[in-house]
Scaffold this active site. Structure first.
Site, short mmCIF file in Angstrom:
data_model
loop_
_atom_site.label_atom_id
_atom_site.label_comp_id
_atom_site.label_asym_id
_atom_site.label_seq_id
_atom_site.Cartn_x
_atom_site.Cartn_y
_atom_site.Cartn_z
CB SER A 151 8.40 55.47 -49.40
OG SER A 151 7.48 56.35 -50.36
CG LEU B 128 8.98 59.84 -39.35
CD1 LEU B 128 8.51 58.51 -39.30
CD2 LEU B 128 8.89 60.65 -38.02
CE1 TYR C 166 -6.79 61.54 -53.39
CE2 TYR C 166 -7.35 63.25 -54.96
CZ TYR C 166 -7.69 62.54 -54.04
OH TYR C 166 -9.02 62.36 -53.81
CB ILE D 150 18.27 63.46 -63.65
CG1 ILE D 150 18.54 62.54 -64.67
CG2 ILE D 150 18.37 65.08 -64.46
CD1 ILE D 150 17.75 62.34 -65.88
CD GLU D 151 13.85 64.98 -61.18
OE1 GLU D 151 12.55 64.93 -61.67
OE2 GLU D 151 14.37 64.22 -60.96
CD GLN E 134 27.91 45.57 -51.42
OE1 GLN E 134 28.71 45.46 -52.42
NE2 GLN E 134 27.54 44.34 -50.68
N GLY F 41 -10.53 71.39 -46.64
CA GLY F 41 -10.51 70.78 -47.89
C GLY F 41 -10.94 71.84 -48.81
CB CYS G 148 -9.91 75.07 -42.60
SG CYS G 148 -9.55 76.45 -43.56
N GLY H 298 -14.08 72.18 -42.66
CA GLY H 298 -15.21 71.77 -41.78
C GLY H 298 -15.99 72.68 -40.90
CG HIS I 123 -5.38 74.18 -40.99
ND1 HIS I 123 -6.14 73.24 -41.45
CD2 HIS I 123 -5.50 75.17 -42.14
CE1 HIS I 123 -6.51 73.39 -42.58
NE2 HIS I 123 -6.50 74.73 -43.06
CD GLU J 30 -4.75 70.77 -39.24
OE1 GLU J 30 -5.44 71.40 -38.39
OE2 GLU J 30 -5.01 70.86 -40.28
N1 GLN Z 1 -11.68 75.81 -49.39
C1 GLN Z 1 -11.92 76.46 -48.23
C2 GLN Z 1 -11.21 77.82 -48.44
O1 GLN Z 1 -10.35 78.09 -49.32
C3 GLN Z 1 -11.10 75.86 -46.93
C4 GLN Z 1 -9.75 75.82 -46.97
C5 GLN Z 1 -9.20 74.66 -46.03
O2 GLN Z 1 -9.96 74.02 -45.59
N2 GLN Z 1 -7.86 74.86 -45.86
O3 GLN Z 1 -11.69 78.65 -47.50
#
Ligand code: GLN
Length: 542
Positions: free
Chosen positions: A14, A19, A54, A148-149, A192, A353, A380, A382, A514, A516
């Site tokens: 971290s 960046l 997560y 190790i990895e 060091q 989500g 998506c 949303g 998406h 973003e």
């Molecule tokens: N769970 C929803 C799907 O699979 C939306 C996926 C998402 O928001 N990336 O279509």
């Protein structure tokens, strides 16, 4: 001539290796060089697509449909160079490649070993899929030296240094120089030790990038240089900054990119960094502030929404406002009256989500935005929740839902195999994007004339990145449109709804993709720019 820069991390994780790599990429680019950035991750997953947010934060999706580490998002935001599938590899993928070759008999009876077979596969990856005219390939090695990895990756980059020579390779090591309050001092010992560990693997770092929370005095700098066998000018302090977009500027002032150019014997002038200083200025001196509620599921781990947070910041840069984000767990809206949490916000965003938990809360948030005329941006999942909300409360379909949560009376969201028939299904099957598997990567959408999105994008055909399994059910189009939810963006074949918008509302948009993922600080995504503009207008009303 393509040169390879390897970036490793030591002491702790971290520290912001991603960046740092992105910022160096931007600085070399500002000096006129062509760069490509890559990430090598030591975990055994074939890609992060299956990992929980997560565990690993956001899954960043490329145009060519790869699910990758979120650091690729930093690379793309800082350099504007679209990331590709070939820019991300994991131990899992390397071993999968090697084992497939072994099963096909390609090793001709040899004993297959980490050295040379796995390290060869890593080296092949590092050099594969390039355009050929890159001046620099920056390769970040995930994890921390000593894991190790990570060993096969470090061995592979050591070999590359030998094979290509020092004129084509450079090793940068990012470490931590902690301040110990009881001693009242910055301590160099962890650095060091970390460099010793690298030396033990045959790698002498050329440049040390030292994360610290206060300035290093010249004695400490000398000490690091002496004990780590690095020139003093190549011990670069990396102090904490107030915004990530200050990182390229700060690194430059500390001589980072100059040290890189010196190593390669490149005699170049100063890079123009005005576009970075302009962004930082705007972020530091906004003319106002808007408050956006982000109603999601992984809200206590903001790395899960990395690109989203950045895209909203970019929308703020474009509008000269500070974007204050209120991360709200959608489950709170499942208790009566809790939507009052949203009073006073200037915009509501429901991001992507998966799964049923919290879905009803998101539907409530969409309803609040629609009824209270607060700007709403559904991305998506949303968008899907906004469609369910409109179906239930505008189109009189109380049993509307998504089949993601099980069978329902009116599947306004579902798998395309549930309704596409005959030719359309065959066409889609041939295109390998059948429901049941994820629709991943860039797909085009056609924007309807006289729609809000058409005005925002200023063009009729767009390409955006997808990552979802479920779709808005085209069979409900007429009913939803008659109720006031317009399908303003469709796949080019007209089968898959890509964008919905509510008319007679200040700003209510849902997108199946998406956006973003493609926003950049110096090229904010138009949807985020316009959403924040609408929120700014809203802030003047309330
Ligand atoms: N769970 C929803 C799907 O699979 C939306 C996926 C998402 O928001 N990336 O279509």
């Amino acid at each position: 001539m393509t040169r390879f820069i390897f970036i490793t991390g030591g002491v702790v994780s971290s520290l912001g290796k991603g960046l740092s790599a992105a910022a160096l990429g931007a600085l070399l680019q500002a000096r006129g060089f062509k760069v490509r950035l890559r990430k090598l991750d030591p975990y055994l997953n074939v890609d992060p697509g299956t990992m929980s947010p997560y565990q690993h934060g956001e899954v960043y999706v490329t145009d060519d449909g790869a699910e990758t580490d979120l650091d690729l998002g930093h690379y793309e935001r800082f350099t504007g160079v679209p990331a590709r599938r070939s820019d991300s590899v994991t131990t899992g993928r390397i071993y999968q490649t090697v084992i497939h070759r072994e099963r096909r008999g390609e090793y001709l009876g040899a004993t297959v070993q980490v050295i040379p077979h796995v390290t060869d596969a890593i080296k092949e990856f590092i050099a594969a899929g390039l355009d050929g005219d890159e001046d620099f390939v920056l390769c970040e090695i995930g994890g921390t030296v000593g894991d190790i990895e990570g060993l096969p990756f470090l061995e592979a980059i050591r070999q590359m240094g030998n094979e290509l020579g020092r004129a084509r390779t450079l090793y940068i090591h990012l470490t931590l120089v902690p301040y110990i309050a009881s001693a009242g001092e910055l301590k160099t010992k962890p650095t060091q030790h970390s460099v010793k560990e690298l030396l033990g693997l045959g790698i002498q770092p050329d440049i040390l990038l030292c994360r610290m929370d206060r300035a290093l005095d010249s004695n400490q700098r000398k000490k690091i240089a002496l004990f780590c066998n690095v020139h003093e000018r190549r011990v670069i302090p990396a102090l904490d900054v107030d915004t990530i977009y200050q990182v390229p500027v700060s690194y430059h002032l500390e001589g980072f990119d100059r040290a890189v150019c010196d190593h390669f014997g490149l005699d170049v002038g100063e890079p123009p960094l005005k576009r970075w200083t302009d962004i930082v200025q705007r972020l530091r001196r906004p003319e106002g502030e808007v408050k956006i509620a982000v109603v999601g599921k992984y809200t206590h781990l903001q790395d899960s929404y990395k690109s989203l947070g950045e895209a909203l910041t970019h929308g703020g840069i474009a509008n000269n406002v500070r974007v204050d984000l209120d991360w709200i767990d959608s489950e709170v809206f499942e208790k009566p009256g809790a939507v009052q949490h949203l009073e006073g916000v200037h915009g509501i965003l429901v991001p992507g989500g998966f799964g049923e938990r919290g879905a009803e809360g998101k539907i409530e948030a969409a309803r609040f935005a629609r009824e209270h005329r607060v700007p709403y941006f559904g991305i998506c999942f949303g968008m899907q929740m906004a469609v369910i909300e409109a179906a239930r409360h505008l189109a009189d379909l109380p049993g509307a839902n998504s089949t993601e949560f099980g069978p329902c009376q009116d599947p306004v969201i579902g798998l395309m195999t549930e309704w596409l028939r005959g030719n359309a299904l065959e066409r889609r099957a041939a295109g390998d994007d059948l429901g049941g598997t994820m629709r991943l990567g860039a797909y085009d959408a056609m924007l309807a004339e006289h729609s809000k999105v058409r005005a925002i994008y200023g063009k009729s055909r767009i390409s955006e990145r997808h990552r979802h399994r479920y779709e808005v059910n085209i069979n409900y189009k007429d009913r939803l449109e008659a109720a006031g939810m317009k399908f303003s963006g469709m796949s080019p074949d007209g089968e898959l709804p890509e964008i919905v918008e509510i008319e007679n509302h200040p700003w209510f948009l849902g997108v199946q993709f998406h956006p973003e993922l493609k926003s950049k600080p110096f090229e904010p995504h138009p949807l985020f720019t316009d959403f924040i503009r609408a929120a700014r207008d809203q802030s003047r009303l309330v």
